[in-house]
Structures are given as structure tokens and as C-alpha cells.
Design a protein around this motif. Structure first.
Motif, PDB file in Angstrom:
ATOM      1  N   ALA A   5       0.836  -1.205   0.000  1.00  0.00           N
ATOM      2  CA  ALA A   5       0.000   0.000   0.000  1.00  0.00           C
ATOM      3  C   ALA A   5       0.868   1.251   0.000  1.00  0.00           C
ATOM      4  O   ALA A   5       0.590   2.216  -0.721  1.00  0.00           O
ATOM      5  CB  ALA A   5      -0.945   0.001   1.198  1.00  0.00           C
ATOM      6  N   ILE A   6       1.941   1.240   0.774  1.00  0.00           N
ATOM      7  CA  ILE A   6       2.846   2.394   0.818  1.00  0.00           C
ATOM      8  C   ILE A   6       3.528   2.574  -0.534  1.00  0.00           C
ATOM      9  O   ILE A   6       3.612   3.684  -1.054  1.00  0.00           O
ATOM     10  CB  ILE A   6       3.878   2.235   1.956  1.00  0.00           C
ATOM     11  N   ASN A   7       4.007   1.482  -1.114  1.00  0.00           N
ATOM     12  CA  ASN A   7       4.658   1.563  -2.427  1.00  0.00           C
ATOM     13  C   ASN A   7       3.698   2.094  -3.484  1.00  0.00           C
ATOM     14  O   ASN A   7       4.085   2.908  -4.338  1.00  0.00           O
ATOM     15  CB  ASN A   7       5.221   0.212  -2.839  1.00  0.00           C
ATOM     16  N   ASN A   8       2.445   1.656  -3.426  1.00  0.00           N
ATOM     17  CA  ASN A   8       1.436   2.168  -4.360  1.00  0.00           C
ATOM     18  C   ASN A   8       1.215   3.661  -4.144  1.00  0.00           C
ATOM     19  O   ASN A   8       1.091   4.428  -5.102  1.00  0.00           O
ATOM     20  CB  ASN A   8       0.118   1.410  -4.214  1.00  0.00           C
ATOM     21  N   PHE A   9       1.164   4.075  -2.886  1.00  0.00           N
ATOM     22  CA  PHE A   9       0.970   5.490  -2.573  1.00  0.00           C
ATOM     23  C   PHE A   9       2.148   6.322  -3.065  1.00  0.00           C
ATOM     24  O   PHE A   9       1.961   7.383  -3.649  1.00  0.00           O
ATOM     25  CB  PHE A   9       0.772   5.687  -1.071  1.00  0.00           C
TER      26      PHE A   9
END
Length: 154
Positions: free
Chosen positions: A49-53
Motif C-alpha cells: 500500500a505504501i509503495n502504491n501510494f
């Protein structure tokens, strides 16, 4: 100086666009997360999720900042590249009241972005740092979990 406020408003709008939504879902199959160790699985989901953000930040902020992410410190660094944002920083460095108003308006969007990413990823340690465009080691603004840690012009 009214032009500066218009620039700040348009920069703020651009900075906030698409950051109210949850990060895009991973393209990994659901079975990827069916591990016996649910804590590890949750950590993996959080990192995805962080990488996507971060990818979303890079895409949405590409005209405003050079965006980089350090996973070790869980920190995104934003280096201003926009001519308008550089002018706001320059005026704020000169203690110009219009520049500082424009700055305040702009960083309000970063504060919201920080609160949203913390909520969506359940990562309270995720930090956004904006540096000076001429000295990348000088942090002008830092926010974590929607809380301002540093604001050079306040």
C-alpha cells in the motif's frame, strides 16, 4: 502579490488531487497474502500500500517535486522543481508575508495527504519531508500522521 496566492491555490489543488483515495490495489493474487504468519502478511500488505501510494505521489506531483522514498526511514522526500513553488519558497525565505501565506496554503494539502496515507496504510511512522530546492539537506516542512513536525515558515 495576489498572483502568488493564485499560484499557491493552484499548486495546492494539484497537490491534493487524487490523494483522498486509497492507494491502488496490488495486482498480486489474493493467495499471495494467505500466509500462516498473519503479522508478516499484514506488514507485506502495508508495504505494498505504501509503495502504491509513493507511486501515486510520483505521478501526481511530477510537475511540483522530485519524489523519492527511503523504506528504511519510511520517509518520502519532496524536492521542489516547480518554478512557482520555488518562487513561494524564495519569498518565504525573505519573510515576505504573501509568500508565507502562499506557503501555508500549499502545505495544508501535504498535511491532509499525510493524515490520509497514515489512515489508509495504517502506518503511523510514514513521514513526508519537503526540502529546500537549493539545499536538499535542509528540510522546510515535515509531517507525520497528519501532525506537523517542522514548518520553516511558522
Amino acid at each position: 502579490m495576489g498572483l502568488i496566492m493564485v499560484l499557491a491555490s493552484s499548486l495546492t489543488l494539484a497537490a491534493c488531487q487524487n490523494h483522498e483515495k486509497a492507494p491502488a490495489k496490488s495486482s498480486l493474487p489474493a493467495t499471495y497474502f494467505s500466509s500462516a504468519n498473519s503479522a508478516s502478511s499484514e506488514a507485506q500488505k502495508q508495504q505494498i500500500a505504501i509503495n502504491n501510494f509513493v507511486g501515486s505521489l510520483k505521478n501526481n506531483y511530477k510537475k511540483l517535486f522530485k519524489v523519492s522514498y527511503d523504506q528504511g526511514s519510511d520517509t518520502v522526500t519532496l524536492v521542489p522543481i516547480s518554478k512557482d513553488l520555488k518562487e513561494i519558497i524564495k519569498l518565504s525565505n525573505q519573510n515576505n508575508s504573501e509568500g508565507i501565506k502562499a506557503w501555508t496554503s500549499f502545505v495544508a494539502g501535504l498535511k491532509k495527504t499525510s493524515a490520509n496515507v497514515s489512515k489508509q496504510t495504517k502506518d503511523k511512522d510514514f513521514k513526508l519531508n519537503m526540502t529546500d530546492y537549493s539545499d536538499h539537506s535542509k528540510i522546510l516542512y515535515s509531517v507525520q500522521d497528519g501532525k506537523v513536525l517542522k514548518n520553516a515558515y511558522q
